[in-house]
Motif scaffolding. Sequence first.
Motif, PDB file in Angstrom:
ATOM      1  N   ALA A   1      29.745  17.228  37.839  1.00 59.22           N
ATOM      2  CA  ALA A   1      30.073  18.616  37.506  1.00 59.22           C
ATOM      3  C   ALA A   1      30.872  19.248  38.646  1.00 59.22           C
ATOM      4  O   ALA A   1      31.895  19.917  38.424  1.00 59.22           O
ATOM      5  N   ALA A   2      30.418  19.024  39.872  1.00 60.36           N
ATOM      6  CA  ALA A   2      31.110  19.577  41.035  1.00 60.36           C
ATOM      7  C   ALA A   2      32.516  19.005  41.166  1.00 60.36           C
ATOM      8  O   ALA A   2      33.454  19.708  41.570  1.00 60.36           O
ATOM      9  N   ALA A   3      32.689  17.732  40.804  1.00 60.96           N
ATOM     10  CA  ALA A   3      34.003  17.091  40.892  1.00 60.96           C
ATOM     11  C   ALA A   3      34.992  17.711  39.909  1.00 60.96           C
ATOM     12  O   ALA A   3      36.171  17.916  40.244  1.00 60.96           O
ATOM     13  N   VAL A   4      34.526  18.023  38.699  1.00 62.88           N
ATOM     14  CA  VAL A   4      35.409  18.645  37.707  1.00 62.88           C
ATOM     15  C   VAL A   4      35.719  20.085  38.120  1.00 62.88           C
ATOM     16  O   VAL A   4      36.859  20.543  37.999  1.00 62.88           O
ATOM     17  N   VAL A   5      34.716  20.787  38.608  1.00 60.80           N
ATOM     18  CA  VAL A   5      34.950  22.145  39.126  1.00 60.80           C
ATOM     19  C   VAL A   5      35.994  22.110  40.236  1.00 60.80           C
ATOM     20  O   VAL A   5      36.919  22.939  40.267  1.00 60.80           O
ATOM     21  N   GLN A   6      35.879  21.150  41.147  1.00 62.97           N
ATOM     22  CA  GLN A   6      36.824  21.047  42.263  1.00 62.97           C
ATOM     23  C   GLN A   6      38.253  20.874  41.771  1.00 62.97           C
ATOM     24  O   GLN A   6      39.191  21.458  42.323  1.00 62.97           O
ATOM     25  N   ALA A   7      38.432  20.098  40.712  1.00 60.45           N
ATOM     26  CA  ALA A   7      39.770  19.891  40.159  1.00 60.45           C
ATOM     27  C   ALA A   7      40.371  21.198  39.663  1.00 60.45           C
ATOM     28  O   ALA A   7      41.540  21.508  39.916  1.00 60.45           O
ATOM     29  N   VAL A   8      39.575  21.988  38.955  1.00 57.23           N
ATOM     30  CA  VAL A   8      40.074  23.262  38.429  1.00 57.23           C
ATOM     31  C   VAL A   8      40.368  24.226  39.567  1.00 57.23           C
ATOM     32  O   VAL A   8      41.397  24.914  39.567  1.00 57.23           O
ATOM     33  N   VAL A   9      39.484  24.273  40.559  1.00 54.50           N
ATOM     34  CA  VAL A   9      39.697  25.149  41.715  1.00 54.50           C
ATOM     35  C   VAL A   9      40.994  24.788  42.432  1.00 54.50           C
ATOM     36  O   VAL A   9      41.791  25.662  42.793  1.00 54.50           O
ATOM     37  N   GLU A  10      41.227  23.502  42.615  1.00 50.95           N
ATOM     38  CA  GLU A  10      42.433  23.068  43.319  1.00 50.95           C
ATOM     39  C   GLU A  10      43.689  23.327  42.494  1.00 50.95           C
ATOM     40  O   GLU A  10      44.745  23.647  43.046  1.00 50.95           O
ATOM     41  N   TYR A  11      43.578  23.199  41.176  1.00 47.78           N
ATOM     42  CA  TYR A  11      44.761  23.364  40.325  1.00 47.78           C
ATOM     43  C   TYR A  11      45.105  24.834  40.107  1.00 47.78           C
ATOM     44  O   TYR A  11      46.219  25.267  40.341  1.00 47.78           O
ATOM     45  N   ASP A  12      44.119  25.605  39.633  1.00 47.58           N
ATOM     46  CA  ASP A  12      44.381  27.024  39.335  1.00 47.58           C
ATOM     47  C   ASP A  12      43.052  27.737  39.126  1.00 47.58           C
ATOM     48  O   ASP A  12      42.404  27.568  38.096  1.00 47.58           O
ATOM     49  N   ARG A  13      42.673  28.553  40.089  1.00 50.17           N
ATOM     50  CA  ARG A  13      41.406  29.280  40.008  1.00 50.17           C
ATOM     51  C   ARG A  13      41.364  30.274  38.847  1.00 50.17           C
ATOM     52  O   ARG A  13      40.285  30.758  38.492  1.00 50.17           O
ATOM     53  N   GLU A  14      42.520  30.594  38.277  1.00 49.25           N
ATOM     54  CA  GLU A  14      42.559  31.569  37.185  1.00 49.25           C
ATOM     55  C   GLU A  14      42.222  30.949  35.832  1.00 49.25           C
ATOM     56  O   GLU A  14      42.063  31.666  34.841  1.00 49.25           O
ATOM     57  N   LEU A  15      42.132  29.628  35.770  1.00 50.98           N
ATOM     58  CA  LEU A  15      41.853  28.971  34.492  1.00 50.98           C
ATOM     59  C   LEU A  15      40.375  29.120  34.117  1.00 50.98           C
ATOM     60  O   LEU A  15      39.504  28.690  34.876  1.00 50.98           O
ATOM     61  N   PRO A  16      40.075  29.685  32.952  1.00 55.06           N
ATOM     62  CA  PRO A  16      38.684  29.697  32.489  1.00 55.06           C
ATOM     63  C   PRO A  16      38.227  28.276  32.150  1.00 55.06           C
ATOM     64  O   PRO A  16      39.056  27.398  31.870  1.00 55.06           O
ATOM     65  N   VAL A  17      36.923  28.064  32.172  1.00 54.00           N
ATOM     66  CA  VAL A  17      36.366  26.769  31.793  1.00 54.00           C
ATOM     67  C   VAL A  17      35.342  26.967  30.679  1.00 54.00           C
ATOM     68  O   VAL A  17      34.582  27.933  30.675  1.00 54.00           O
ATOM     69  N   LEU A  18      35.364  26.037  29.754  1.00 56.53           N
ATOM     70  CA  LEU A  18      34.545  26.127  28.548  1.00 56.53           C
ATOM     71  C   LEU A  18      33.431  25.092  28.627  1.00 56.53           C
ATOM     72  O   LEU A  18      33.665  23.943  29.024  1.00 56.53           O
ATOM     73  N   GLY A  19      32.195  25.484  28.266  1.00 56.67           N
ATOM     74  CA  GLY A  19      31.115  24.516  28.343  1.00 56.67           C
ATOM     75  C   GLY A  19      29.817  25.010  27.741  1.00 56.67           C
ATOM     76  O   GLY A  19      29.734  26.108  27.169  1.00 56.67           O
ATOM     77  N   LEU A  20      28.791  24.185  27.905  1.00 58.36           N
ATOM     78  CA  LEU A  20      27.476  24.445  27.320  1.00 58.36           C
ATOM     79  C   LEU A  20      26.686  25.414  28.188  1.00 58.36           C
ATOM     80  O   LEU A  20      26.565  25.212  29.402  1.00 58.36           O
ATOM     81  N   PRO A  21      26.135  26.475  27.604  1.00 58.62           N
ATOM     82  CA  PRO A  21      25.312  27.402  28.391  1.00 58.62           C
ATOM     83  C   PRO A  21      24.156  26.665  29.074  1.00 58.62           C
ATOM     84  O   PRO A  21      23.553  25.767  28.488  1.00 58.62           O
ATOM     85  N   GLY A  22      23.883  27.039  30.304  1.00 58.40           N
ATOM     86  CA  GLY A  22      22.798  26.409  31.042  1.00 58.40           C
ATOM     87  C   GLY A  22      23.175  25.122  31.745  1.00 58.40           C
ATOM     88  O   GLY A  22      22.332  24.505  32.410  1.00 58.40           O
ATOM     89  N   SER A  23      24.422  24.698  31.620  1.00 53.22           N
ATOM     90  CA  SER A  23      24.851  23.435  32.214  1.00 53.22           C
ATOM     91  C   SER A  23      25.152  23.594  33.704  1.00 53.22           C
ATOM     92  O   SER A  23      25.511  24.682  34.179  1.00 53.22           O
ATOM     93  N   ALA A  24      25.030  22.488  34.434  1.00 56.06           N
ATOM     94  CA  ALA A  24      25.433  22.481  35.848  1.00 56.06           C
ATOM     95  C   ALA A  24      26.914  22.811  35.967  1.00 56.06           C
ATOM     96  O   ALA A  24      27.337  23.492  36.906  1.00 56.06           O
ATOM     97  N   TRP A  25      27.685  22.356  35.021  1.00 57.36           N
ATOM     98  CA  TRP A  25      29.144  22.604  34.982  1.00 57.36           C
ATOM     99  C   TRP A  25      29.457  24.097  35.024  1.00 57.36           C
ATOM    100  O   TRP A  25      30.224  24.550  35.889  1.00 57.36           O
ATOM    101  N   LEU A  26      28.861  24.867  34.142  1.00 58.03           N
ATOM    102  CA  LEU A  26      29.158  26.298  34.131  1.00 58.03           C
ATOM    103  C   LEU A  26      28.541  27.012  35.331  1.00 58.03           C
ATOM    104  O   LEU A  26      29.136  27.948  35.873  1.00 58.03           O
ATOM    105  N   ARG A  27      27.367  26.566  35.761  1.00 57.54           N
ATOM    106  CA  ARG A  27      26.735  27.196  36.930  1.00 57.54           C
ATOM    107  C   ARG A  27      27.588  26.998  38.183  1.00 57.54           C
ATOM    108  O   ARG A  27      27.865  27.960  38.924  1.00 57.54           O
ATOM    109  N   LEU A  28      28.037  25.769  38.417  1.00 59.95           N
ATOM    110  CA  LEU A  28      28.835  25.485  39.603  1.00 59.95           C
ATOM    111  C   LEU A  28      30.217  26.132  39.513  1.00 59.95           C
ATOM    112  O   LEU A  28      30.769  26.573  40.529  1.00 59.95           O
TER     113      LEU A  28
END
Length: 250
Positions: free
Chosen positions: A123-150
């Motif tokens: 989850a942190a690795a995918v978050v890092q990719a979005v942060v590095e590419y464009d912090r303005e991009l929203p991310v879509l995911g399952l509520p309660g997931s580590a992905w959305l929390r991170l």
Amino acid sequence: MDLNSDLGEGFGQWQLGDDDALLGVVTSANVACGFHAGDPSIMRRVCARAASAGVAVGAQVSYRDLAGFGRRFVDVEPAELTADVLYQIGALEAFARVAGTRVRYVKPHGALYNAIVGHEEQAAAVVQAVVEYDRELPVLGLPGSAWLRLADEAGLTTVAEAFADREYTPEGTLVSRRLPGAVLHDADEIARRCVAMATGEPVTDVEGGLLRLSPESICVHGDTPGAVAIARRVREALTAAGVPLASFTG
């Protein structure tokens, strides 16, 4: 309410789903970026048609797993996963820009989507990719997931998603596709569930209990049999219930 669908999931001469029909129904298109499905010609075509239809283009990133359609867990190192996600977003961005639009959000696909519900490192690795590419991009995911929390902790805009045609566990996670009844097929039942989700009412989980999801976006899968008819029925039901439909990207 946003309606999203997985599009561009063919490969070469192999086609899956009716992208053109679904682009007339949904407000956001999760476009396969070549790792679980899709190829340059398909990515270019879907981006062009999404732009013409006024549908937001999102990067549907996945494990590098064409043979398994991205539905198999891959124990990839975090740095490699970050690079893979960056690669996919960048590839789709090229075709989006040529079409006169841009990648407006990121949504993981398949096994990656499910893995980063609880897999902290990935989850942190995918978050890092979005942060590095464009912090303005929203991310879509399952509520309660580590992905959305991170993602939230990293300052990204998070969008809670629910699935129109999937059964849920009492904990709010998706029932595995390997189990009977994991995918719903009755268009009227699916439409009723979507209206309930959109209006803050509970839906029934796989054990018969009540589950309140309250999503900001609802996914209607493009590869489910009868996907176009289901998507149209969902849109009609939401409109009839007075639910405004628009992409969460604005």
